[in-house]
Design an enzyme around this catalytic site. Structure first.
Site, PDB file in Angstrom:
ATOM      1  N   LYS A 186       0.836  -1.203   0.000  1.00 39.04           N
ATOM      2  CA  LYS A 186       0.000   0.000   0.000  1.00 39.04           C
ATOM      3  C   LYS A 186       0.873   1.256   0.000  1.00 39.04           C
ATOM      4  CE  LYS A 186      -4.098   2.058   0.863  1.00 39.04           C
ATOM      5  NZ  LYS A 186      -4.856   2.284  -0.350  1.00 39.04           N
ATOM      6  N   ARG A 187       2.005   1.160   0.663  1.00 39.37           N
ATOM      7  CA  ARG A 187       2.858   2.327   0.822  1.00 39.37           C
ATOM      8  C   ARG A 187       3.559   2.701  -0.485  1.00 39.37           C
ATOM      9  NH1 ARG A 187       7.724   2.504   2.794  1.00 39.37           N
ATOM     10  NH2 ARG A 187       7.682   0.302   3.298  1.00 39.37           N
TER      11      ARG A 187
END
Ligand code: GLU
Length: 463
Positions: A246-247
């Site tokens: 996600k990052r």
């Protein structure tokens, strides 16, 4: 195929619909469509602590955005508890499952002892009923778990439609806990009962589930159920070759919408993530359904390539229906608080700009300037608003009051100003762009003027 194909997508609603899930959904959907079968949507929400209604909604929205319509469901596992309990009761009665009263502390002791003996830690089967075996006395005050009586000998194997033949010795498998002390069924058990009840013929899912498959097959067999075919899809790596996160990556399907990708481009892109049809790169959803098969899915990991996605997205933007693009731009500009009443018709503008962008965000960025006059930066102003340029724009403004508002005439008008002032075309056209739209580059200036309209052009020139 003899029995009608039935596939399912079975996400756990513990987060957004991520790109790997979307591909699983796409392949399951396409396989059902390809064979005139049914596609079932099942929400695996038994992890009560981590499942949220927002995540369910995000999954439904993502599926809708991608246009992956299900034929049945969504079925929610939490609404099927009675059914799971009914099967548990039946298995206990038939002896394919049994109560186990081993406490967690006892289990830890068993494992510790196994580890010191250099053995693989596992449940030792002390509550497993066997002919002639005396079970320990039932301890007071302990709520038992239910364990599946996994076959002791032989192999469990399947011909994975992506990975090929897979087999594992039953001796490697513990007697799986299928119900917790409070009687709630565990994950693998619910999946099995659902796949069985829902008549799933092909389980297409991520290969993080390969380890569950032998256990699930054994339970299905104990129930006398038909074992479906399995196709385990390899994972998707990011542009950097690392696991998606996600990052670092856009992983939620809705991120792709936010970033200006069209669902058709995402569908085409996902289709090629691990599946191929010769060298074909660009194909419609309909074409994909016609071609899709499980034989051409690669067992190796697929790597995400943003450049290629951008290229595909640019392609779909070029050929999309203008009305569809206009609706998309309207939504984006409205979200930015831009009032579309203040500018020209969207469709001709989009037609003018769409060749130049690869995302809808880029398109919205470019078009926004037609509705909200941008500030001209100091740097651009000092570079382009020179004495001669200002004079030329003033003269042009006068001329534009009466010229016929049509590309050829507008072009001629700019050329006349150039001739009058002894300037070259760019010496007038570039300051004009900066004045009108705040940027030195746009599509051909006569076309820009034409779509912008006389009143708006004159208003901006006089400002
Ligand atoms: N609920 C599981 C997941 O989201 C999928 C289970 C399955 O496809 O069998 O990973």
């Amino acid at each position: 195929m003899s029995t009608p194909v039935r596939t399912r997508f079975a996400p756990s609603p513990t987060g957004y619909l991520h790109i790997g899930g979307a591909r699983t959904a796409l392949f399951s959907w396409a396989f059902a469509r390809r064979h005139g079968g049914s596609f079932v949507l099942r929400i695996e929400d038994t992890d009560v602590a981590r499942s949220t209604p927002e995540a369910v909604q995000a999954i439904l929205d993502g599926m809708k955005w991608l246009g992956l319509e299900h034929d049945e469901g969504p079925f929610y596992q939490m609404q099927r508890m009675d059914r799971y309990k009914e099967v548990l009761t039946k298995m206990l009665a038939e002896g394919t499952a049994y109560y186990c009263y081993t406490s967690p502390e006892e289990l830890e002791e068993i494992r510790e002892a196994q580890r010191t003996r250099g053995e693989k830690p596992r449940y030792d089967g002390r509550w497993r009923p066997e002919p002639g075996k005396t079970l320990p006395p039932v301890p007071a005050g302990i709520e038992p778990v239910v364990r599946f009586k996994n076959p002791k000998d032989g192999l469990v194997s399947w011909n994975d439609l992506v990975k090929g033949h897979i087999e594992i010795a039953n001796a490697e498998l513990d007697d799986l806990i299928i119900a917790r002390p409070d009687g709630t069924p565990t994950y693998n058990f619910c999946v099995v009962i659902d796949d069985w009840d829902m008549g799933i013929t092909h389980v297409i899912r991520g290969d993080d589930h390969v380890n569950n498959t032998p256990r699930q097959i054994n339970i299905l067999q104990a129930l006398g159920a038909t074992v479906p075919e399995y196709a385990h899809l390899s994972m998707i790596l990011g542009d950097d070759g690392l696991k998606l996160s996600k990052r670092r990556n856009s992983v939620a399907v809705t991120d792709f919408d936010d970033k200006g990708y069209l669902p058709e481009a995402i569908i085409n892109y996902l289709a090629r993530l691990g599946w191929s049809h010769g060298d074909d790169e660009v194909f419609s959803r309909e074409q994909f359904v016609e071609w899709f098969d499980l034989d051409h899915i690669t067992p190796s990991a697929a790597q995400f390539n943003t450049e290629k996605l951008n290229w595909l997205n640019a392609h779909y933007i070029k050929q999309a229906d203008l009305a569809v693009l206009a609706a998309d731009i309207k939504r984006r500009l409205a979200a930015r608080g831009v009032n579309l009443e203040n500018g020209p018709e969207l469709e001709p503008l989009i037609a003018l700009y769409r060749e130049r962008v690869s995302t809808m965000v880029e398109l919205a960025d470019a078009l926004q300037a037609f509705y909200v006059q941008p500030e001209v930066s100091e740097e651009l102003a000092s570079k382009h608003f020179t004495e001669p340029a200002i004079e030329a724009l003033a003269a042009l403004a006068t001329k534009l009051k009466t010229v016929e508002w049509e590309k050829t005439a507008l072009n001629a008008a700019i050329k006349e100003i150039c001739a009058e002032k002894g300037l070259k075309m760019p010496q007038v056209a570039i300051p004009l762009r900066v004045r009108l739209l705040g940027v030195p580059q746009t599509p051909s200036i006569d076309a820009v003027l034409e779509v912008m309209g006389r009143d708006r052009v004159l208003a901006r020139l006089s400002a």
